[in-house]
Design a protein around this motif. Sequence first.
Motif, PDB file in Angstrom:
ATOM      1  N   VAL A   1      68.122 -19.276 -36.898  1.00  4.48           N
ATOM      2  CA  VAL A   1      67.518 -18.569 -38.024  1.00  4.48           C
ATOM      3  C   VAL A   1      66.453 -19.502 -38.602  1.00  4.48           C
ATOM      4  O   VAL A   1      66.711 -20.301 -39.500  1.00  4.48           O
ATOM      5  N   GLY A   2      65.246 -19.413 -38.055  1.00  2.90           N
ATOM      6  CA  GLY A   2      64.186 -20.341 -38.444  1.00  2.90           C
ATOM      7  C   GLY A   2      64.308 -21.657 -37.700  1.00  2.90           C
ATOM      8  O   GLY A   2      63.431 -22.063 -36.964  1.00  2.90           O
ATOM      9  N   VAL A   3      65.433 -22.356 -37.899  1.00  2.00           N
ATOM     10  CA  VAL A   3      65.717 -23.602 -37.183  1.00  2.00           C
ATOM     11  C   VAL A   3      67.063 -23.449 -36.486  1.00  2.00           C
ATOM     12  O   VAL A   3      67.873 -22.589 -36.823  1.00  2.00           O
ATOM     13  N   VAL A   4      67.280 -24.298 -35.508  1.00  2.24           N
ATOM     14  CA  VAL A   4      68.550 -24.280 -34.790  1.00  2.24           C
ATOM     15  C   VAL A   4      69.609 -24.967 -35.645  1.00  2.24           C
ATOM     16  O   VAL A   4      69.419 -26.101 -36.092  1.00  2.24           O
ATOM     17  N   ASP A   5      70.705 -24.265 -35.903  1.00  2.00           N
ATOM     18  CA  ASP A   5      71.792 -24.857 -36.673  1.00  2.00           C
ATOM     19  C   ASP A   5      73.104 -24.463 -36.018  1.00  2.00           C
ATOM     20  O   ASP A   5      73.148 -23.703 -35.055  1.00  2.00           O
ATOM     21  N   GLY A   6      74.191 -24.980 -36.561  1.00  2.00           N
ATOM     22  CA  GLY A   6      75.492 -24.676 -35.985  1.00  2.00           C
ATOM     23  C   GLY A   6      76.604 -25.307 -36.786  1.00  2.00           C
ATOM     24  O   GLY A   6      76.387 -25.857 -37.872  1.00  2.00           O
ATOM     25  N   SER A   7      77.808 -25.244 -36.231  1.00  2.00           N
ATOM     26  CA  SER A   7      78.964 -25.830 -36.900  1.00  2.00           C
ATOM     27  C   SER A   7      80.050 -26.110 -35.879  1.00  2.00           C
ATOM     28  O   SER A   7      80.083 -25.521 -34.797  1.00  2.00           O
ATOM     29  N   ILE A   8      80.922 -27.031 -36.264  1.00  2.44           N
ATOM     30  CA  ILE A   8      82.094 -27.386 -35.457  1.00  2.44           C
ATOM     31  C   ILE A   8      83.309 -27.284 -36.370  1.00  2.44           C
ATOM     32  O   ILE A   8      83.307 -27.838 -37.473  1.00  2.44           O
ATOM     33  N   SER A   9      84.335 -26.573 -35.941  1.00  2.00           N
ATOM     34  CA  SER A   9      85.512 -26.392 -36.789  1.00  2.00           C
ATOM     35  C   SER A   9      86.787 -26.531 -35.977  1.00  2.00           C
ATOM     36  O   SER A   9      86.825 -26.172 -34.788  1.00  2.00           O
ATOM     37  N   TYR A  10      87.813 -27.044 -36.643  1.00  2.00           N
ATOM     38  CA  TYR A  10      89.122 -27.232 -36.032  1.00  2.00           C
ATOM     39  C   TYR A  10      90.191 -26.741 -37.003  1.00  2.00           C
ATOM     40  O   TYR A  10      90.028 -26.805 -38.224  1.00  2.00           O
ATOM     41  N   LEU A  11      91.296 -26.268 -36.438  1.00  3.45           N
ATOM     42  CA  LEU A  11      92.397 -25.737 -37.244  1.00  3.45           C
ATOM     43  C   LEU A  11      93.720 -26.167 -36.628  1.00  3.45           C
ATOM     44  O   LEU A  11      93.894 -26.121 -35.404  1.00  3.45           O
ATOM     45  N   TYR A  12      94.632 -26.563 -37.504  1.00  2.00           N
ATOM     46  CA  TYR A  12      95.991 -26.918 -37.077  1.00  2.00           C
ATOM     47  C   TYR A  12      96.998 -26.165 -37.928  1.00  2.00           C
ATOM     48  O   TYR A  12      96.859 -26.083 -39.155  1.00  2.00           O
ATOM     49  N   SER A  13      98.003 -25.604 -37.304  1.00  2.00           N
ATOM     50  CA  SER A  13      99.080 -24.897 -37.982  1.00  2.00           C
ATOM     51  C   SER A  13     100.414 -25.482 -37.543  1.00  2.00           C
ATOM     52  O   SER A  13     100.677 -25.608 -36.340  1.00  2.00           O
ATOM     53  N   SER A  14     101.235 -25.870 -38.516  1.00  2.00           N
ATOM     54  CA  SER A  14     102.566 -26.380 -38.178  1.00  2.00           C
ATOM     55  C   SER A  14     103.472 -25.265 -37.677  1.00  2.00           C
ATOM     56  O   SER A  14     104.492 -25.525 -37.041  1.00  2.00           O
ATOM     57  N   LEU A  15     103.097 -24.014 -37.959  1.00  2.00           N
ATOM     58  CA  LEU A  15     103.853 -22.854 -37.502  1.00  2.00           C
ATOM     59  C   LEU A  15     103.200 -22.319 -36.236  1.00  2.00           C
ATOM     60  O   LEU A  15     102.026 -21.938 -36.258  1.00  2.00           O
ATOM     61  N   PRO A  16     103.899 -22.293 -35.103  1.00  2.00           N
ATOM     62  CA  PRO A  16     103.298 -21.754 -33.876  1.00  2.00           C
ATOM     63  C   PRO A  16     102.859 -20.305 -34.076  1.00  2.00           C
ATOM     64  O   PRO A  16     103.614 -19.485 -34.592  1.00  2.00           O
ATOM     65  N   LEU A  17     101.626 -20.015 -33.681  1.00  2.00           N
ATOM     66  CA  LEU A  17     101.053 -18.691 -33.883  1.00  2.00           C
ATOM     67  C   LEU A  17     101.015 -17.936 -32.563  1.00  2.00           C
ATOM     68  O   LEU A  17     100.438 -18.418 -31.579  1.00  2.00           O
ATOM     69  N   LYS A  18     101.629 -16.773 -32.566  1.00  2.00           N
ATOM     70  CA  LYS A  18     101.629 -15.917 -31.382  1.00  2.00           C
ATOM     71  C   LYS A  18     100.640 -14.778 -31.614  1.00  2.00           C
ATOM     72  O   LYS A  18     100.917 -13.845 -32.354  1.00  2.00           O
ATOM     73  N   LEU A  19      99.478 -14.895 -30.996  1.00  2.00           N
ATOM     74  CA  LEU A  19      98.441 -13.886 -31.165  1.00  2.00           C
ATOM     75  C   LEU A  19      97.562 -13.858 -29.931  1.00  2.00           C
ATOM     76  O   LEU A  19      97.492 -14.837 -29.172  1.00  2.00           O
ATOM     77  N   GLU A  20      96.920 -12.723 -29.730  1.00  2.00           N
ATOM     78  CA  GLU A  20      95.975 -12.602 -28.640  1.00  2.00           C
ATOM     79  C   GLU A  20      94.730 -13.405 -28.993  1.00  2.00           C
ATOM     80  O   GLU A  20      94.095 -13.178 -30.018  1.00  2.00           O
ATOM     81  N   SER A  21      94.387 -14.372 -28.143  1.00  2.00           N
ATOM     82  CA  SER A  21      93.241 -15.223 -28.437  1.00  2.00           C
ATOM     83  C   SER A  21      92.027 -14.912 -27.577  1.00  2.00           C
ATOM     84  O   SER A  21      90.904 -15.251 -27.958  1.00  2.00           O
ATOM     85  N   LYS A  22      92.216 -14.274 -26.437  1.00  2.00           N
ATOM     86  CA  LYS A  22      91.072 -13.953 -25.582  1.00  2.00           C
ATOM     87  C   LYS A  22      90.278 -12.815 -26.201  1.00  2.00           C
ATOM     88  O   LYS A  22      90.832 -11.810 -26.631  1.00  2.00           O
TER      89      LYS A  22
END
Length: 390
Positions: free
Chosen positions: A64-85
Motif C-alpha cells: 500500500v504505497g510502500v512494501v510493509d508486513g508483519s510477523i506474529s506468533y501465538l502460544y496457547s497452554s491449552l491444546p487447540l483442536k481446530l481446522e488450520s488448513k
Amino acid sequence: MLAFMDYVQHAFFNASQWNHDNSYSTLTATAKALLDFDSPRGVRLHVSSLAAPNFASSYTLGTVGVVDGSISYLYSSLPLKLESKSSDIDLHRVIRGYRHLQELRSPDEAHWWEVWHHGRRVDRKNALLYGRLYLPRSALEALYLRRLSPTRQLKIACVSDPRLVNGGNILALLQNDYGKYSTEYLYSTDSGLLGVRGLFNFGPDPRKSAGVSSGYQEPLYGRFSAGAELYYGILNKSGGVSTGLRFTTLPQHTGFPYTMTLTLNPLMGNLSSTYAVKAGQNLALCSQFDFNFYSYESDIQLGCELWRRRGTQEVDWAKKLLRPDWTNPSPRPDEDVSGVLKAKVDQNWKISVVWEGRIKELLFTLGASFDLKRREQVFRAVGVELQYSS
C-alpha cells in the motif's frame, strides 16, 4: 474476514468455555459484523501455520504505497483442536456475518477445574500469549490472556509505537462472566483511564435452571439485555458514560432471526439504533441510525450480506472431481458455499463492496469502495487480501 490469529484466539475462547458474546463491549457486534467492514487496499498476503496444537505463526506482506508486513506468533497452554488448513476451514467461522446468539450456559463449578495428584493440586490456569511485530516501522503489539477461574479472565494488551504518546500504551482488562450478568474492569496507561462495564440479561438465571433435573421448562425465544459503561481519565480529568439495550432472538425462535440495539452517550449527545435481520438462509440486512441531540446531526447506514450457494448437482460433481474414491461422505458445513457478498452505503453515497470466499487453497477478500459524490474520483480504494494457512 478474520485473520488467522484472530481465528485461533476465538478457538481458545471456545476451548476454555468463555462466552465472548456475553459482554457489554460486544452489545452491537451483530450490526458491526454487517456494517463495520473495511475494503482492502492494494494487495496483501497472509501466510500462517498451526505448527502444533499449542503454537501458531503468521506472516503478512502488503503493498500500500510502500512494501510493509508483519510477523506474529501465538502460544496457547491449552491444546487447540481446530481446522488450520485454509482449504478445510469453515467459512462461517472466519467470515463475520449475522451473529446467532446462543442460550446462556451456567459457568462451571470452581472445583470442576481442580486436578489432584498424590494429594497435591497440579492443575494450571490456561493462558494465551500473542505478539506481532510490524515492519518496517518496528511497532510491536502483544496480548496476554489468562483464565483465572470458570467465571473470570484477565486480558492485558500492549502496544509499542514511537508515533504514540509516551511511545506506547498498556490496557488491562479483568472480565467476569456469571451467565446471568457480566462485569468488566479496565485500566489504561493512556490518560490513566479507569473504567467499568456491566451487562445484565433479563429472564431465567442459567445457574439456577442448570440445577433443575425434572419438570417442563418453556423454551426461550428471545433475550433482552441492558448494560452500561463508566470511565474516567485521571490525568486529563475527564470522563464518560454510555448505556445500551439489546433484544435478540434465540435459536428456538421460529420466525426470521433479528437483533435490535439502542445505545446512548448522554455526555456527548450521541444516540445510535441498529436493526439486523436474517431475512433468509442466504440473506441478512442491517440498518444503523445515529443522531446527536446537541448538534442535530444524523447519519444512516444500510448494509447487507448475501451468501452464494452452489446447486446440489454442482456440489456432487465437485465431490467426485476432488475425491474420485468418495465412499463415506463427510462434507464440510460450508461445502455448498462459493462466496459471500457484502455491501454498505451511507447517506453521503459512500459505498463499500467486498466479496469473500475460497478459491483452491486460498481464502480471499476482494473489495472496492466508491464515493458517488466525487465525480472526478469515484473510486476510493480497490484491493485484495489472500490468506493461506497450513
